[in-house]
Design a protein around this motif. Structure first.
Motif, PDB file in Angstrom:
ATOM      1  N   VAL A 133       0.839  -1.207   0.000  1.00 22.25           N
ATOM      2  CA  VAL A 133       0.000   0.000   0.000  1.00 22.25           C
ATOM      3  C   VAL A 133       0.877   1.262   0.000  1.00 22.25           C
ATOM      4  O   VAL A 133       1.866   1.343   0.730  1.00 22.25           O
ATOM      5  N   GLU A 134       0.475   2.193  -0.847  1.00 22.54           N
ATOM      6  CA  GLU A 134       1.202   3.468  -0.885  1.00 22.54           C
ATOM      7  C   GLU A 134       0.221   4.574  -0.504  1.00 22.54           C
ATOM      8  O   GLU A 134      -0.637   4.945  -1.296  1.00 22.54           O
ATOM      9  N   GLN A 135       0.350   5.092   0.685  1.00 17.82           N
ATOM     10  CA  GLN A 135      -0.516   6.196   1.121  1.00 17.82           C
ATOM     11  C   GLN A 135      -0.154   7.465   0.360  1.00 17.82           C
ATOM     12  O   GLN A 135      -0.989   8.290   0.060  1.00 17.82           O
ATOM     13  N   ASN A 136       1.123   7.615   0.082  1.00 15.79           N
ATOM     14  CA  ASN A 136       1.565   8.729  -0.763  1.00 15.79           C
ATOM     15  C   ASN A 136       2.891   8.339  -1.420  1.00 15.79           C
ATOM     16  O   ASN A 136       3.340   7.189  -1.286  1.00 15.79           O
ATOM     17  N   GLU A 137       3.521   9.304  -2.094  1.00  9.04           N
ATOM     18  CA  GLU A 137       4.732   8.992  -2.865  1.00  9.04           C
ATOM     19  C   GLU A 137       5.933   8.624  -1.980  1.00  9.04           C
ATOM     20  O   GLU A 137       6.939   8.109  -2.487  1.00  9.04           O
ATOM     21  N   ASN A 138       5.846   8.858  -0.680  1.00  4.26           N
ATOM     22  CA  ASN A 138       6.986   8.540   0.201  1.00  4.26           C
ATOM     23  C   ASN A 138       6.908   7.140   0.794  1.00  4.26           C
ATOM     24  O   ASN A 138       7.894   6.639   1.331  1.00  4.26           O
ATOM     25  N   THR A 139       5.729   6.523   0.735  1.00  3.73           N
ATOM     26  CA  THR A 139       5.519   5.259   1.461  1.00  3.73           C
ATOM     27  C   THR A 139       6.405   4.135   0.934  1.00  3.73           C
ATOM     28  O   THR A 139       7.112   3.481   1.704  1.00  3.73           O
ATOM     29  N   LYS A 140       6.339   3.922  -0.364  1.00  4.39           N
ATOM     30  CA  LYS A 140       6.977   2.726  -0.933  1.00  4.39           C
ATOM     31  C   LYS A 140       8.489   2.692  -0.652  1.00  4.39           C
ATOM     32  O   LYS A 140       9.017   1.656  -0.232  1.00  4.39           O
ATOM     33  N   ALA A 141       9.141   3.841  -0.885  1.00  6.39           N
ATOM     34  CA  ALA A 141      10.600   3.878  -0.689  1.00  6.39           C
ATOM     35  C   ALA A 141      10.942   3.490   0.748  1.00  6.39           C
ATOM     36  O   ALA A 141      11.867   2.710   0.987  1.00  6.39           O
ATOM     37  N   PHE A 142      10.159   3.999   1.684  1.00  4.04           N
ATOM     38  CA  PHE A 142      10.435   3.718   3.089  1.00  4.04           C
ATOM     39  C   PHE A 142      10.156   2.257   3.436  1.00  4.04           C
ATOM     40  O   PHE A 142      11.011   1.575   4.006  1.00  4.04           O
ATOM     41  N   VAL A 143       8.957   1.789   3.060  1.00  2.00           N
ATOM     42  CA  VAL A 143       8.585   0.415   3.437  1.00  2.00           C
ATOM     43  C   VAL A 143       9.550  -0.583   2.781  1.00  2.00           C
ATOM     44  O   VAL A 143      10.031  -1.517   3.448  1.00  2.00           O
ATOM     45  N   ASP A 144       9.869  -0.356   1.520  1.00  2.00           N
ATOM     46  CA  ASP A 144      10.799  -1.278   0.834  1.00  2.00           C
ATOM     47  C   ASP A 144      12.171  -1.274   1.515  1.00  2.00           C
ATOM     48  O   ASP A 144      12.766  -2.327   1.747  1.00  2.00           O
ATOM     49  N   ALA A 145      12.658  -0.073   1.805  1.00  2.00           N
ATOM     50  CA  ALA A 145      13.980   0.024   2.442  1.00  2.00           C
ATOM     51  C   ALA A 145      13.959  -0.633   3.825  1.00  2.00           C
ATOM     52  O   ALA A 145      14.904  -1.318   4.211  1.00  2.00           O
ATOM     53  N   TYR A 146      12.867  -0.471   4.534  1.00  2.41           N
ATOM     54  CA  TYR A 146      12.749  -1.024   5.888  1.00  2.41           C
ATOM     55  C   TYR A 146      12.725  -2.555   5.826  1.00  2.41           C
ATOM     56  O   TYR A 146      13.440  -3.230   6.576  1.00  2.41           O
ATOM     57  N   VAL A 147      11.900  -3.064   4.900  1.00  5.59           N
ATOM     58  CA  VAL A 147      11.786  -4.524   4.780  1.00  5.59           C
ATOM     59  C   VAL A 147      13.132  -5.115   4.360  1.00  5.59           C
ATOM     60  O   VAL A 147      13.574  -6.135   4.892  1.00  5.59           O
ATOM     61  N   LYS A 148      13.781  -4.438   3.415  1.00  7.67           N
ATOM     62  CA  LYS A 148      15.069  -4.937   2.920  1.00  7.67           C
ATOM     63  C   LYS A 148      16.107  -4.933   4.047  1.00  7.67           C
ATOM     64  O   LYS A 148      16.873  -5.876   4.198  1.00  7.67           O
ATOM     65  N   ARG A 149      16.096  -3.899   4.831  1.00  6.63           N
ATOM     66  CA  ARG A 149      17.114  -3.738   5.867  1.00  6.63           C
ATOM     67  C   ARG A 149      16.835  -4.577   7.115  1.00  6.63           C
ATOM     68  O   ARG A 149      17.723  -5.198   7.681  1.00  6.63           O
ATOM     69  N   PHE A 150      15.580  -4.600   7.525  1.00  3.50           N
ATOM     70  CA  PHE A 150      15.274  -5.244   8.815  1.00  3.50           C
ATOM     71  C   PHE A 150      14.425  -6.509   8.684  1.00  3.50           C
ATOM     72  O   PHE A 150      14.132  -7.158   9.682  1.00  3.50           O
ATOM     73  N   GLY A 151      14.011  -6.829   7.472  1.00  2.00           N
ATOM     74  CA  GLY A 151      13.312  -8.089   7.229  1.00  2.00           C
ATOM     75  C   GLY A 151      11.903  -8.142   7.766  1.00  2.00           C
ATOM     76  O   GLY A 151      11.346  -9.231   7.960  1.00  2.00           O
ATOM     77  N   GLU A 152      11.310  -7.013   8.047  1.00  2.00           N
ATOM     78  CA  GLU A 152       9.923  -7.007   8.538  1.00  2.00           C
ATOM     79  C   GLU A 152       9.238  -5.702   8.149  1.00  2.00           C
ATOM     80  O   GLU A 152       9.909  -4.708   7.836  1.00  2.00           O
ATOM     81  N   THR A 153       7.908  -5.735   8.195  1.00  2.00           N
ATOM     82  CA  THR A 153       7.142  -4.526   7.886  1.00  2.00           C
ATOM     83  C   THR A 153       7.276  -3.555   9.048  1.00  2.00           C
ATOM     84  O   THR A 153       7.205  -3.974  10.205  1.00  2.00           O
ATOM     85  N   PRO A 154       7.480  -2.265   8.757  1.00  2.00           N
ATOM     86  CA  PRO A 154       7.601  -1.326   9.887  1.00  2.00           C
ATOM     87  C   PRO A 154       6.310  -1.201  10.683  1.00  2.00           C
ATOM     88  O   PRO A 154       5.218  -1.361  10.137  1.00  2.00           O
TER      89      PRO A 154
END
Lengths: 349, 437
Positions: free
Chosen positions: B302-323
């Motif tokens: 889900v992308e609430q706005n243009e900033n969501t995807k970059a953050f969620v993807d980076a978070y999942v990639k880095r920490f292996g879980e949804t923020p």
């Protein structure tokens, strides 16, 4: 002038013959000096962080000593001591928040409410001993948490009562007020244990039936112990509420009740000075261990276990036994290097 | 001699540890990240802040006047679940020993209130990323000069949390109607855990559910730590409820979801279930938590706005879980503090406060606007509603956590319809369809 010289000489004589002869007494003097001079000590005195740690340490020292008075000296094993602390904190907070009673009024009144709590608990607990008493007392703060949550509009519920008046605007003055109260109350507690009342309380702990046989109304003394302990813990709670500016459910939590037991056992029960010393070691130690955040609690627990493993009577009685010897004849304490007793000149082994 | 040297080394080490490490880096902006670091909430605080720091420092830092300053994070374990004095000590340390410029984090309200006192006393901006209580922001309105340094970032306050859950309830009923179920009047069972924070939901359910044209069949209050809720579920089943309005923050969320699935109760479960927000919920319920809905902050698709995807993807990639929502420290640093500092051209808290409270900006979940109360006083609380913070509702659909709300959501007559990118329709469990078709 002569009178002043006379008193100075008397003081010097007491210091020389009564205080300096025993290392433990020197340590107590040094402790008093440390507490009173802490804000002017280099580095520590200028550091509000250290001042905060030692202010909270002073508050918890009163709390720990009050547990020792009840559970150590009288043997009334209280596993719910946070009740007194919480009642003191909540009462002071309510009085200050709703009726605008300043801290100098709200704290003693809060402590009196804690005395009332002590009596309320003491009466049903009089017939209980040991494990049964411990478990029953454990239940009381839990019941009070339930009451706090049941009346959120009056008692603040989960959030507690916040925005309470400070003890003083200045951190140094706050520290001094709390430190002087701590030194005063702890001296009073020590004096109680050293008085006739203390002997009776101690005797109740050792053999209640024997005390009763001697014609002493143990019920009255046990209730008195609950009340006194409740008063001192209530003062600690009131000071906490005014210092932290909040009285919340954490002041009644089981963990706080257990913490006071850990402090007391670590320092050495039935001594008053043991729990105080333990708080002055353990509370700053936990802060000291912040350099390893993840393992802080684990390391803290390991230190406590190791100390208790090798010093089952507590750290301070162990240290005292190392630097002092008891005379086999007159039971007076002596410096460990002495060959003969300083009072009766009996040989010390 | 050796012994004496050893003692000296120990003493020096002890003093070093007691009096701390002096701050050497003068050209960095120090941000304290405070939270219960040994718990999932604190880890979220730290992870979010770390990502924000990396993004900013990769660009050379923040422009403060005529120089670029990098960010330095200072971790502070508040241990607030276990000790309030620990939390205040940690905050005092951040202020006086670490000399931070800003603080983000906080979770338990009873700890946040005294921590807020300390930060405000030192006139340092403290952006909250965990406590939902309205009262924390009310302090700003009541004593602006003292508490103006406090701002909320995540989550939105308790009142709005309740409003959102009612909106989710209406959407759920709408989805059931659209599925063509033969339900003339919806029956709702409220299962609300025994906790004070959840008490408000009892009144809310009693007041609002009948107003929505639905019947409230009853309110059940299982313990937050219950491991068996068969009795409650059996009673709910017998009450004939079509929707279970569940409010759980504790571990009870798992047995409740699992046993609802096992019993195949013909009702859809929605509301707040913190356990269902976690990635391991599916395994924890052995797949029985399928179709469980909950309020949420992030969902992977889900992308609430243009900033969501970059953050969620980076978070999942880095920490292996949804923020989770405490990772809102990312928003606090990257979207709230950094641009405000650049605009102010200084680290002076008063100047930044006056800029931040008037800014309207996008973070990773919404558009942030700081609201005022009915008397026009600053609250430093975030605006809730379409176009601003709304949150999400997510639903477990065959092993994946999908965003299901807001889906064509119209908050009021004339309000814009809101659907975020990646939101899918609510799925009705097949056994519910079978029961009411």
């Amino acid at each position: 002038m002569d009178l002043i010289i006379f008193y100075f000489r008397k003081l010097f004589t007491i210091l020389k013959k009564e205080v300096l002869v025993l290392p433990s007494r020197v340590v107590v003097i040094l402790f008093f000096l440390f507490v009173l001079l802490l804000p002017v000590l280099p580095v520590i005195g200028n550091d509000p962080y250290m001042l905060r740690i030692f202010t909270l340490t002073c508050i918890y020292a009163i709390f720990a000593a009050s547990w020792d008075l009840l559970s150590g000296y009288t043997g009334q094993m209280n596993f719910g001591h946070a009740l007194f602390f919480g009642v003191g904190a909540y009462s002071a907070a309510l009085l200050n928040h709703h009726i605008h009673i300043p801290p100098w009024g709200s704290i003693p009144i809060g402590a009196l409410v804690a005395v009332l709590a002590g009596l309320i608990i003491g009466i049903p607990c009089l017939r209980l001993k040991g494990t049964y008493l411990a478990l029953t007392t454990l239940a009381f703060p839990i019941i009070l948490i339930g009451i706090v949550f049941a009346f959120p509009d009056q008692l603040g519920g989960e959030l507690g009562i916040s925005g309470i008046e400070r003890i003083a605007r200045s951190k140094v003055i706050s520290y001094y007020i709390i430190a002087i109260i701590m030194l005063g109350l702890c001296t009073i507690m020590w004096a109680i244990t050293d008085s006739k009342l203390g002997i009776i309380l101690h005797a109740i702990r050792e053999d209640e039936i024997a005390v009763r046989t001697a014609g002493i109304n143990t019920t009255r003394y046990k209730l008195l112990a609950f009340s006194l302990s409740g008063f001192f813990a209530g003062v600690a709670g009131g000071l906490y509420a005014h210092y932290m500016r909040i009285a919340g459910p954490s002041t009644l939590e089981v963990s706080l009740s257990f913490q006071v037991v850990i402090w007391s056992i670590f320092g050495g029960i039935v001594s008053i000075y043991g729990p105080i010393g333990a708080v002055f070691v353990l509370f700053p130690l936990l802060e000291l261990l912040r350099f390893w955040e993840q393992g802080r609690t684990l390391m803290f627990a390991c230190i406590i276990i190791l100390i208790l493993l090798y010093m089952p009577d507590g750290l301070f009685p162990w240290l005292r036994d190392k630097i002092e010897k008891e005379c086999p004849r007159c039971k007076k304490r002596n410096f460990w290097r002495r060959k003969t007793c300083r009072i009766c000149t009996a040989e010390l082994d | 001699m050796k012994k004496a040297v050893g003692v000296m080394v120990l003493l020096v080490f002890g003093l070093f540890m007691v009096f701390g490490v002096p701050a050497f880096a003068a050209d960095t902006i120090k941000i304290g990240v405070i939270g219960p670091m040994n718990f999932v909430q604190g880890q979220g605080h730290w992870n979010g802040a770390t990502l924000a720091m990396e993004v900013i420092n990769a660009k050379g830092g923040i422009q403060v006047g005529n120089k670029k300053m990098k960010i330095e994070l200072i971790k502070a374990d508040s241990n607030e679940h276990l000790s309030i004095p620990d939390a205040t000590n940690a905050m005092e340390r951040l202020m006086t020993r670490d000399k931070v410029d800003f603080v983000v984090g906080g979770f338990r309200t009873e700890a946040v209130l005294p921590m807020q006192d300390i930060a405000c006393e030192y006139k340092k901006i403290f952006i909250g990323c965990g406590a939902a209580t309205d009262a924390i922001c009310t302090r700003v309105a009541e004593d602006y000069d003292t508490y103006k340094y406090w701002f909320r970032m995540t989550p939105f306050n308790g009142t709005n949390l309740a409003k959102a859950s009612i909106a989710h309830l209406m959407s759920t009923a709408g989805a059931m109607k659209q599925a063509g179920l033969n339900i003339p009047k919806f029956k709702v069972a409220a299962a609300i855990e025994q906790a004070q924070w959840a008490d408000g939901f009892v009144g809310l359910a009693k007041a609002y559910i009948p107003k929505l044209g639905m019947d409230l069949t009853g309110v059940w209050r299982p313990s937050a730590n219950a491991t068996d809720v068969t009795a409650e579920l059996t009673a709910i089943q017998r009450s004939g409820a079509h929707i279970i309005y569940a409010i759980f923050s504790g571990p009870v969320g798992i047995p409740f979801a699992r046993q609802t699935g096992e019993l195949k109760i013909p009702a859809i479960q929605m509301g707040i279930n913190v356990e269902a927000q976690k990635d391991d919920f599916w395994e924890a319920t052995q797949g029985m938590g399928n179709y469980v809905m909950t309020s949420n902050t992030y969902a992977r698709d889900v992308e609430q706005n243009e900033n969501t995807k970059a953050f969620v993807d980076a978070y999942v990639k880095r920490f292996g879980e949804t923020p989770t929502y405490t990772a809102g420290t990312y928003d606090a640093i990257l979207f709230a503090l950094a641009p405000s500092i650049e605009e102010a051209g200084t680290l002076n808290s008063d100047k930044i406060v006056s800029i931040l409270e008037n800014r309207v900006f996008k973070n990773t979940t919404s558009t942030i606007k700081y609201v005022k109360d009915s008397e026009g006083r600053h609250l430093h609380d975030i605006q809730f509603g379409p176009g601003y913070s709304t949150g999400l509702a997510t639903q477990w659909q065959d092993g994946k956590l999908k965003g299901v709300w807001p889906y064509k959501w119209v908050a009021a007559q004339g309000a814009p319809e809101v659907t975020y990118k990646g939101i899918v329709p609510i799925k009705i469990p097949p056994w519910v369809i079978e029961a009411y078709k």
